[in-house]
Design an enzyme around this catalytic site. Structure first.
Site, PDB file in Angstrom:
ATOM      1  N   TYR A 136     -34.568 -27.825  35.249  1.00 56.06           N
ATOM      2  CA  TYR A 136     -34.438 -26.793  36.286  1.00 56.06           C
ATOM      3  C   TYR A 136     -35.627 -26.863  37.243  1.00 56.06           C
ATOM      4  CZ  TYR A 136     -34.162 -21.840  37.903  1.00 56.06           C
ATOM      5  OH  TYR A 136     -34.086 -20.677  38.631  1.00 56.06           O
ATOM      6  N   ARG A 187     -27.809  -6.779  23.391  1.00 58.76           N
ATOM      7  CA  ARG A 187     -27.956  -6.519  21.954  1.00 58.76           C
ATOM      8  C   ARG A 187     -28.060  -5.021  21.686  1.00 58.76           C
ATOM      9  NH1 ARG A 187     -32.363 -10.194  20.187  1.00 58.76           N
ATOM     10  NH2 ARG A 187     -31.905 -11.448  22.008  1.00 58.76           N
ATOM     11  N   ARG A 212     -44.721 -11.022  31.677  1.00 59.47           N
ATOM     12  CA  ARG A 212     -43.854 -11.446  32.779  1.00 59.47           C
ATOM     13  C   ARG A 212     -43.861 -10.397  33.890  1.00 59.47           C
ATOM     14  NH1 ARG A 212     -44.177 -15.403  30.290  1.00 59.47           N
ATOM     15  NH2 ARG A 212     -42.576 -16.762  29.432  1.00 59.47           N
TER      16      ARG A 212
END
Ligand code: NDP
Length: 318
Positions: A136, A187, A212
């Protein structure tokens, strides 16, 4: 009249742009959003026909093979080839059709693995990417190389933006092939759907420690539209929240658990890969242009995304 063709218009970022442009369309603009059903951008003839049909003057090129850490790790070759083909077709056919401006999407996860922090726009090519997503990454880096080539050889203003991790409505909520926020949301949704959650265990893959920066798709959409209209440089520009808004995966998991009103236990599976520990990017360049841009507070953006997911579960990409 400016005719703006948005490739990847059916995806997470494309839907964000659709949402923003509904209230921010200018009189001299026509916007067209296309997905893979309209054309296979990996195929040159199909791409050519798309351009001939819509006759755009401007292109926002979002279409890509996109996936989370685990999908990337197992399919690096597919990410490399599919993205190289799509990007080369779109940029070259844009050039053949005399497109005034193309804004393509890189990502902060394509930066070199070994790097000094914070990362800035000058560092894209300064070393190999992280081994988990080299396919990628190299395909995306070539967009910047091509943009420079189209400028040097043909004077084209084809540029790129570098978003940090994106989340929002219309994301991909697939259990294995998704990014971290939609994956965790999926989830939690499954754990919470029957009501009582007190005895349940919410397992987060990895240590929860990696950091992040996350941008809400609506905020990113506003910034990409600004780039299309106002940013006149071939040099890439990072579109990210401020460095101070960086979150650990554990903070993200806790925020999501609270938003879902999950009362059970949150557990970290440290046998799973963490990926890069951090990739803190500087948005100083963006801030020079837009010092007052307000990012949606993380908790609010998460709440809006969770509300959207619960309401649209049956139509969402699961
Ligand atoms: P999505 O996976 O949500 O959407 C991908 C889009 O690409 C869809 O509209 C899809 O069409 C289209 N597409 C895929 N393959 C083809 C093809 N062969 N021909 C035509 N269209 C195709 O991606 P995002 O919205 O998340 O990402 C948009 C851009 O932003 C990408 O370039 C990505 O690399 C970049 N980016 C994303 C980040 C993120 O966290 N999500 C972070 C940084 C950058 P359809 O749905 O109709 O099949």
């Amino acid at each position: 009249m400016n005719v703006v063709l948005v490739t990847g218009g059916t995806g997470l970022v494309g839907r964000g742009i659709q949402n923003v442009i509904e209230n921010d369309k200018r009189e001299n603009e026509k916007w067209i959003f296309v997905g893979s059903k309209d054309a296979d951008l990996g195929d040159k003839e199909s791409t050519r026909k798309l351009f001939e049909h819509h006759k755009p003057t401007h292109v926002i090129h979002l279409a890509a093979m996109v996936g989370g850490l685990f999908h990337n790790m197992s399919h690096n070759l597919d990410f490399l080839r599919n993205n190289i083909h799509m990007n080369d077709n779109v940029l070259h056919i844009a050039h053949e059709n005399n497109i005034v401006k193309v804004v393509s999407c890189l990502s902060t996860c394509i930066f070199p693995d070994k790097i000094s922090y914070p990362i800035d726009e000058t560092m894209v090519h300064n070393g190999p990417p992280h081994s988990s997503n080299y396919g990628y990454s190299y395909a995306k880096r070539l967009i910047d190389i091509a943009n420079r080539g189209y400028y040097d050889q043909h004077g084209r203003l084809y540029t790129s933006v570098i978003p940090c991790n994106v989340f929002g409505p219309h994301d991909n909520f697939h259990l294995n092939d998704s990014h971290v926020i939609p994956g965790l949301m999926r989830r939690l949704y499954d754990l919470c759907k029957d009501g009582n959650t007190e005895d349940k265990v919410f397992t987060v893959l990895g240590s929860g420690k990696p950091l992040r920066q996350f941008i809400y798709s609506i905020d990113l959409a506003k910034l990409i539209i600004w780039v299309l209209r106002e940013y006149d440089s071939v040099e890439p520009i990072i579109l990210s929240v401020d460095e101070a808004q960086e979150k650990s995966i554990a903070q993200v998991a806790e925020t999501l658990a609270q938003t879902f009103n999950f009362k059970g236990k949150v557990v970290y599976d440290i046998s799973a890969a963490d990926g890069q520990f951090k990739k803190t990017a500087s948005n100083a360049k963006l801030r020079k242009y837009l010092p007052d841009f307000q990012f949606t507070p993380f908790e609010q953006a998460i709440k809006e995304t969770v509300d959207w997911y619960i309401k649209n579960y049956d139509q969402a990409r699961n």
